[in-house]
Structure formats: structure tokens, C-alpha cells
Write a protein that holds these residues in place. Sequence first.
Motif, short mmCIF file in Angstrom:
data_model
loop_
_atom_site.label_atom_id
_atom_site.label_comp_id
_atom_site.label_asym_id
_atom_site.label_seq_id
_atom_site.Cartn_x
_atom_site.Cartn_y
_atom_site.Cartn_z
N VAL B 146 0.73 -1.21 0.06
CA VAL B 146 0.18 -0.32 0.27
C VAL B 146 1.05 1.18 0.11
CG1 VAL B 146 -1.47 1.00 1.38
CG2 VAL B 146 -2.42 -1.34 1.38
N ILE B 147 2.37 1.73 0.90
CA ILE B 147 3.21 2.79 0.70
C ILE B 147 3.45 2.41 -0.43
CG2 ILE B 147 4.90 3.51 2.10
CD1 ILE B 147 3.41 2.22 4.32
N VAL B 148 4.20 1.08 -0.91
CA VAL B 148 4.73 1.85 -2.50
C VAL B 148 3.83 2.34 -3.63
CG1 VAL B 148 5.93 -0.13 -4.65
CG2 VAL B 148 5.97 -0.20 -1.80
N ALA B 149 2.70 1.41 -3.12
CA ALA B 149 1.75 2.31 -4.81
C ALA B 149 0.79 3.70 -4.00
CB ALA B 149 0.18 1.01 -3.95
N SER B 150 1.42 3.50 -2.77
CA SER B 150 1.45 5.50 -2.09
C SER B 150 1.93 6.22 -2.49
CB SER B 150 1.17 5.98 -0.88
OG SER B 150 1.23 7.03 -0.67
N LEU B 151 3.35 5.77 -2.48
CA LEU B 151 4.65 6.33 -2.80
C LEU B 151 4.91 6.58 -4.23
CD1 LEU B 151 7.31 4.71 -1.17
CD2 LEU B 151 6.29 6.84 -0.74
N THR B 152 4.18 5.32 -5.11
CA THR B 152 4.14 5.33 -6.49
C THR B 152 2.94 7.14 -7.21
OG1 THR B 152 4.09 2.98 -6.80
CG2 THR B 152 4.09 4.11 -8.96
N TYR B 153 1.77 6.72 -6.84
CA TYR B 153 1.48 7.30 -7.32
C TYR B 153 1.54 8.99 -7.43
CZ TYR B 153 -2.98 4.48 -7.90
OH TYR B 153 -3.39 3.31 -8.24
N GLN B 154 2.59 9.42 -6.03
CA GLN B 154 2.57 10.14 -5.42
C GLN B 154 4.27 11.43 -6.26
OE1 GLN B 154 2.70 10.31 -1.10
NE2 GLN B 154 0.69 10.48 -1.37
N VAL B 190 6.93 -4.35 -12.61
CA VAL B 190 8.26 -5.19 -12.44
C VAL B 190 8.89 -3.96 -11.71
CG1 VAL B 190 9.87 -6.19 -13.85
CG2 VAL B 190 7.52 -6.90 -13.96
N GLY B 191 9.41 -2.73 -12.40
CA GLY B 191 9.81 -1.33 -11.91
C GLY B 191 9.40 -1.47 -10.17
N GLN B 192 8.16 -1.41 -9.89
CA GLN B 192 8.96 -1.79 -8.45
C GLN B 192 8.64 -2.41 -7.41
OE1 GLN B 192 4.16 -1.79 -7.95
NE2 GLN B 192 3.71 0.69 -7.65
N ASP B 193 8.65 -4.13 -8.64
CA ASP B 193 9.50 -5.39 -7.97
C ASP B 193 11.16 -4.91 -7.72
OD1 ASP B 193 7.28 -6.82 -6.99
OD2 ASP B 193 7.23 -7.57 -9.57
N ILE B 194 11.77 -4.41 -8.57
CA ILE B 194 13.11 -3.89 -7.98
C ILE B 194 13.55 -3.15 -7.40
CG2 ILE B 194 14.74 -2.89 -9.94
CD1 ILE B 194 13.53 -4.74 -12.13
N TRP B 195 12.52 -2.35 -7.26
CA TRP B 195 12.89 -1.62 -6.12
C TRP B 195 12.96 -1.79 -5.01
CZ3 TRP B 195 9.31 1.55 -2.94
CH2 TRP B 195 10.27 2.78 -1.55
N ARG B 196 11.39 -2.74 -4.67
CA ARG B 196 11.02 -2.81 -3.21
C ARG B 196 12.00 -4.37 -2.98
NH1 ARG B 196 6.55 -6.40 -0.86
NH2 ARG B 196 7.04 -5.05 1.42
N ILE B 262 -0.77 -5.99 -7.43
CA ILE B 262 -1.17 -6.08 -8.84
C ILE B 262 -2.84 -5.29 -8.30
CG2 ILE B 262 -2.55 -7.30 -10.79
CD1 ILE B 262 -0.47 -8.77 -10.73
N PHE B 263 -3.53 -5.84 -7.51
CA PHE B 263 -4.54 -5.33 -7.03
C PHE B 263 -4.50 -3.34 -6.64
CE2 PHE B 263 -7.96 -4.40 -4.11
CZ PHE B 263 -9.24 -4.55 -4.93
N LEU B 264 -3.30 -3.42 -6.60
CA LEU B 264 -3.49 -1.52 -5.74
C LEU B 264 -2.84 -1.33 -7.20
CD1 LEU B 264 -1.34 -2.38 -2.62
CD2 LEU B 264 -3.21 -1.22 -2.97
#
Lengths: 302, 325
Positions: B146-154, B190-196, B262-264
Motif C-alpha cells: 500500500v505504501i509502495v503504491a502510495s509513493l508511486t501515485y505521488q 516489474v519496476g516496483q518489484d525491482i525497487w522494493r 497488482i490489485f493495488l
Amino acid sequence: MAKEHKVKEGAKVRKSTGDRIVDVIIYVVLGLIALSTVLPFLYVLAGSFATEKELTEKSFFIIPSVWSINAYRYAIETANILRGLKNSVLLTALGTFCCMVFSLTFAYPLSKSHFRGRNWLMNMVIFTMLFGGGMIPSYLVFQAYGLLDSWWALILPGLINPFNMIIIKKFFQGLPVELDEASYMDGANDLQIFAKVALPLSKPVIASISLFYGVGFWNDYFNSMIYLSTPEKYPIQIQLRSIILLSSKVSDTVLDYDMFGAPPDKAVKMACTVIATVPILIVYPFVQKYFTKGVMVGAVKG
Amino acid sequence: MAEKVKKQKGAITLSNGQVIVPKRKSTWQYMVQHKWLYFLLLPGFIYFIMFRYIPMGGLVIAFKEYSPFKGMWASPWVGFGQFQKFFSNNDFMKLLTNTLGISLLQLIFYFPAPIILSLFLNEVRHNGYKRVVQTLVYIPHFVSWVIVASLTYQLFNVTDGVFNVIYRAISGGQSFDILQKSSAFWGLIVGQDIWRETGYGTIVFLAALSGVDQELYEAARVDGAGRWRLMWHITLPAIRGTIVMMLIMRVGSILNTGYEQIFLMRNDLNLARAEVFDTYIYTKGIRSGMYSFSSAAGMFKSVVGMIMVITADRVAKAFGESGLY
């Protein structure tokens, strides 16, 4: 990492200019990678303390020019974020405790080489790592158990993570056998040895596995979304998600938009993100030395 | 009598002809003596039965037409009907494409990332610098999706995300909406996966490397080996077993793209590329109530996953690696 040798560089082999350039490149690239992992956090942290005006004017900054805690005030007053925080703290504490009790007690007998039924039980555990009922059958079974809309639906299905259990088992196996023998001589039974000898010696593995379980509970979003339906029971991740999506164009029918009233602004979203992240970051430095060890033990198979 | 004893398993004959048979306790005697061990084991055992094996039994509904009113057992059998419906469904190809697309991108870009980062970290001689970098790159693993998604949105939203502000400056006013463009979805995941996960993923490789005898490097250096030859002949062989192990696990989870992330990240606009097996099972099962149908889909996924892990493990063993078990 752990063992670092002392090589007198250049004493025997002189580094060439090319080598030095490669060294510099490696250091710079690593620095950039490290920076890219923390910059998003720093930006959100700065934004949460900034005014809305600054956030709309500047696209990126690390230190706000005018400090403000309005976003936090708004988040706490209107977004039920404190309730989510409280729920998450309770859920994480309760869940981690239950998981540790089940995992430690299950791993201990399996760590004894003389334990009869050991192979059979290990196969039973390993099979669950390869195959499972999947989401829907599990959901229906847990529904039949009466777990819907209860925190127990988040805790009970994950009481023992096979990977974590195996890490604990390996740790127990590393304890000296002589301790057992000496304790038997003193007339102790297995339960007493477990509680008074094995557990006190297992602090490192208890710390790292508690961290793994705890982070899992703190971060869980999906299970809470599936199983919980009463907003009073929602953990922080669910609330964070709804706050972040409030004014974005993404549709989501699961969550109740009216719950939080007017869409919060950018700074509030950032403040909520910070509130949900900080507890993890506070715990992190204390357990870092343990979890590296824990993961390493898990990486060595056997 | 004596002859009978001699034949017993584990019998030891002393030099004076005396035969000693070490007593092996019967299982019952053993269990009584170590009753507390079985007592400790019991809660976990009950857990595995109730929360792991009974849900597996619940898979019978994949072969039935489950109705909540009739319950799991009384619902009528339909054999492989649900599977047929699933495979002949138009959605199946879409799900397979999306799932494999994301998994293959992960295999190509996300899988090698921790290995490369470990090799880089292994070159760093300055311990303090190394530790700081390690501490920082582990952090994202511990924050929620959820936080990764939040950072991505911002950071990436079209209105005021930094990415688009910079992109507009370069491209002359055009925006690039990563978050809502379906063609960008796989890359985004995949980008999020790599970052995390890249930083955290280095732990196992660095653990393997910490076991390498430093004198090997020293000796090779004296023999005139350069950086690349050291890496090729010492470092990489040292982590080969770990790489193979991680590869087996990755291949085994090729159909598991995960629900949460993916859901997020999916939304109405990028749904064409964002529907994978995991999200489909959730949508069809829990939201639309097609329990039997989505159980069949889930079972297909689990069975394929199990076959993949076992096959990958066999292949690794055939190539002389030690594999998983």
C-alpha cells in the motif's frame, strides 16, 4: 560483510588506472541506488510537513521552506488514522505472539534428531510449501469456521509459516546436545528444557522471526480486505489505501468513499503515508543485525 | 536362545563372546518418555490439519457446482466441467498472456538485479560505505505494498508527480501516464518489484559470498588475474548454487504474480493488461460468487506451480546442482 580481510592493496598488486575508474563507477552507482531507495521516503516526509501551497508550486523538495503540521492534524482528526494505527498495533502484537508460540513449539520437537515421526511430519510441512488449497477453498473453509469479519481470520491461517518454522528448527538444531543430556541428568523433562534452556538461548532467532511475522501483519492489506467488513476493525493499511485513492481517478468499489468525508489534500496523503511507515522504520535498526542472520540461516539448506 | 539374540539388529559381540543388544525402545515407550515433545507439537499439528490440509480438501468444489445453500458436500458433482469452462473461456488467453508477460519480464530484469547488486557490493572495500548502502537498500522490503503504491501515485501521477513534471519539461508539454496506460502496466509492476526487493534479495548472495576464502582472491591477484577474471572464476562460482536455488523458486512461482501489488496498481483504464490469474480468482470467486469456477482456476495454478518447482529441481540436479531438497 561479517568477516573482512585486511588486504594491503597495492602492496603486492598495484591497481591500474582502469581499475580505479571502475572502482569510482561502482561507488557512484551504488550511491545512486541507495539514494533512489530513500528519496521517495524523504520527499513524502518533507511533503507531509509542508504547506499545500509549496506542494503545488514545487515539484520536488527535501526540506520544506515553511514547516507545518496541519496535515497531521487533519489526518488525525478526520481520517480515523489513529483508530487504524491502534488496530494495527494490537493486531500485530497479538498475531506475532500467536505465530511465535505455534512456530516455536512446533519447531522444537522437530529439531530433535531422535524424535520419532520427524520425517513424516517434515514431509507434511514441506508439502504445504508446494501445494495449497488456494484462495477460494480457504475462504469457504474459514467462513465455515466462523472467522469472517474477525481478526482471527487474519491470524489463524498464517500461524506457522513453513519457511520461518524451518529457520527456527535449524537454530534449535545448532544448540549443543550436551545441554539436553545435562538437563536430563538433573531430572528435567522436555518441557522444562524447552522453556528454561532452549528458549533463553534462542533470542536472535526469536527476534528475527518475530520481525518477519510482525512486518507481515503490519503490512497486510489483502487479507484484511477480503475478511474484514466492519470499518471499526480495519487496520491502517486499509485506511491508508482509501485515503490515497480518495481523489485519484482510480475506481474502487470495495471501500466506502463516504467514510472519510471530503477528499484530503496532497499533504494529508503524505502525512498518512508517513504515519503508516514510521513504526516499521523505528523497529528496523534494532532488528537489522538479527534478520540478516535469520535470512542467512534460511538460505543454507538442510 | 543365544542364537536368536545374535540375529537381532544392532547386536554387538564382545571379544569374550558375550552378546550385547542395545535396547531400542518401542514407539509407545518412546512416546511416553517424551510425552512433552508430543505435547509441544500438538498445537502446530492441529494448525496444519485445520488451516492447511482441510482447505486442500476444500478443493473438491472445483469438481462441483458449489452452492452456498447446499454446502460443500451436498453440491452436485460436475467432474472437470469447471476446468473446461475455464480453459475455453475467452479470458483464459488474456490471463495467461498477462501472467506470463509479467513473470518473464521479472525473470529477465528483476531476477538478475540482486545478483548484479551483490557483485557490486562485493567489490566495495570500504566497509562503512558498504554497510550504509546495505542498510538503505533493505528498507523498501519492509514497507507495505500500500505504501509502495502510495509513493508511486505521488511520484508518477499526471497532475503533479515529479516524474511527469520532468517528462513534460523534456518532451515539451506531453505527459506520460504510467499509472493508467495499459501498455505501461507490466513495466510498472516489474519496476516496483525491482525497487522494493533488489536490496533485500542481495542478502542470500552476500551470505554465500561471505563464505569465500579471501586467500583465493589474493592468490589469483598475485597470479595476475584482473577484476573480471576474479569475478568470473571465483565470485560467480561461489554463488552459483544460490542462483540456481533462487531460479528454481522463481520458475516455480511463474504463475504467482501476487494479489496485493497488482490489485493495488490496476484500475479501469489499464485492466486489459492487469488481469492475472490471482486477481481473476479473487474477482470471480469472492466478488462474483463463482466459487467452483475460481477454485478450478486456482487449482490449475497450484498444480502447474507444483509441477514447475519439481521439474526445475530435477533439471538442476541433472546439471549437478544440489537443488532444493
